[in-house]
Design a protein around this motif. Structure first.
Motif, PDB file in Angstrom:
ATOM      1  N   TYR A  36      -0.251   2.305   6.792  1.00  0.00           N
ATOM      2  CA  TYR A  36      -0.846   2.041   8.106  1.00  0.00           C
ATOM      3  C   TYR A  36      -1.497   3.343   8.569  1.00  0.00           C
ATOM      4  O   TYR A  36      -1.232   4.413   8.024  1.00  0.00           O
ATOM      5  N   ARG A  37      -2.327   3.238   9.592  1.00  0.00           N
ATOM      6  CA  ARG A  37      -2.912   4.442  10.160  1.00  0.00           C
ATOM      7  C   ARG A  37      -3.023   4.303  11.675  1.00  0.00           C
ATOM      8  O   ARG A  37      -3.058   3.193  12.209  1.00  0.00           O
ATOM      9  N   GLN A  38      -3.081   5.447  12.313  1.00  0.00           N
ATOM     10  CA  GLN A  38      -3.114   5.448  13.774  1.00  0.00           C
ATOM     11  C   GLN A  38      -3.946   6.612  14.271  1.00  0.00           C
ATOM     12  O   GLN A  38      -3.828   7.741  13.776  1.00  0.00           O
ATOM     13  N   ARG A  44      -1.134   1.370  15.907  1.00  0.00           N
ATOM     14  CA  ARG A  44      -1.080   1.571  14.464  1.00  0.00           C
ATOM     15  C   ARG A  44      -1.662   0.329  13.791  1.00  0.00           C
ATOM     16  O   ARG A  44      -1.328  -0.799  14.153  1.00  0.00           O
ATOM     17  N   GLU A  45      -2.523   0.551  12.810  1.00  0.00           N
ATOM     18  CA  GLU A  45      -3.168  -0.584  12.150  1.00  0.00           C
ATOM     19  C   GLU A  45      -2.870  -0.602  10.664  1.00  0.00           C
ATOM     20  O   GLU A  45      -2.725   0.438  10.020  1.00  0.00           O
ATOM     21  N   PHE A  46      -2.831  -1.801  10.146  1.00  0.00           N
ATOM     22  CA  PHE A  46      -2.575  -2.034   8.727  1.00  0.00           C
ATOM     23  C   PHE A  46      -3.749  -1.537   7.891  1.00  0.00           C
ATOM     24  O   PHE A  46      -4.914  -1.745   8.248  1.00  0.00           O
ATOM     25  N   SER A  49      -1.233  -2.973   1.442  1.00  0.00           N
ATOM     26  CA  SER A  49       0.154  -3.217   1.047  1.00  0.00           C
ATOM     27  C   SER A  49       0.212  -3.643  -0.406  1.00  0.00           C
ATOM     28  O   SER A  49      -0.778  -4.108  -0.987  1.00  0.00           O
ATOM     29  N   TYR A  91      -1.868   8.789   8.700  1.00  0.00           N
ATOM     30  CA  TYR A  91      -1.507   7.698   7.804  1.00  0.00           C
ATOM     31  C   TYR A  91       0.003   7.676   7.601  1.00  0.00           C
ATOM     32  O   TYR A  91       0.617   8.713   7.318  1.00  0.00           O
ATOM     33  N   LYS A  94       5.145   2.627   4.934  1.00  0.00           N
ATOM     34  CA  LYS A  94       6.194   1.740   5.450  1.00  0.00           C
ATOM     35  C   LYS A  94       6.806   0.976   4.294  1.00  0.00           C
ATOM     36  O   LYS A  94       6.104   0.488   3.410  1.00  0.00           O
ATOM     37  N   TRP A 104       9.830   3.674   8.267  1.00  0.00           N
ATOM     38  CA  TRP A 104       8.556   4.382   8.340  1.00  0.00           C
ATOM     39  C   TRP A 104       8.699   5.799   7.806  1.00  0.00           C
ATOM     40  O   TRP A 104       9.732   6.437   8.010  1.00  0.00           O
TER      41      TRP A 104
END
Length: 114
Positions: A36-38, A44-46, A49, A91, A94, A104
């Motif tokens: 994820y990143r923020q 926080r966005e996906f 995966s 980044y 998770k 996390w």
């Protein structure tokens, strides 16, 4: 359980970076490992995966980023190519176990200059 993310840094637009996330303790092929990143002021966005051989990507990174996992299942990677300034973020990795419990990592900063 600890997740240690590394590999962030400063890169010019169009460049590449590879992030790593090392997972301590026992792992399972049924774990979902994700990135994820923020950015400041945003949720926080996906990003991507992987679970066993199945991968998923956010539309914004599809075709540029690749998530993978080593055979020992203890490290997950995010290969980021053709980076854009909009990819600048912290980044996070998770780990989600089959029972829904998740962990996390501490985050690694990626800065893409234009």
């Amino acid at each position: 359980v600890q997740l240690q993310a590394s590999g962030g840094g400063l890169v010019q637009a169009g460049g590449s970076l590879r992030l790593s996330c090392a997972v301590s303790g026992s792992t399972s092929s049924t774990d979902v490992m994700a990135w994820y990143r923020q950015t400041p002021g945003k949720q926080r966005e996906f990003v991507a995966s992987i679970m066993r051989g199945d991968t998923n990507y956010a539309d914004t990174v599809k075709g540029r980023f690749t998530i993978s996992r080593d055979n020992g299942l203890n490290t997950v990677y995010l290969q980021m190519n053709r980076l854009e300034p909009e990819d600048t973020a912290v980044y996070y990795c998770k780990r989600t176990r089959r029972n829904g419990v998740y962990y996390w990592g501490q985050g690694t900063l990626v800065t893409v200059s234009s």
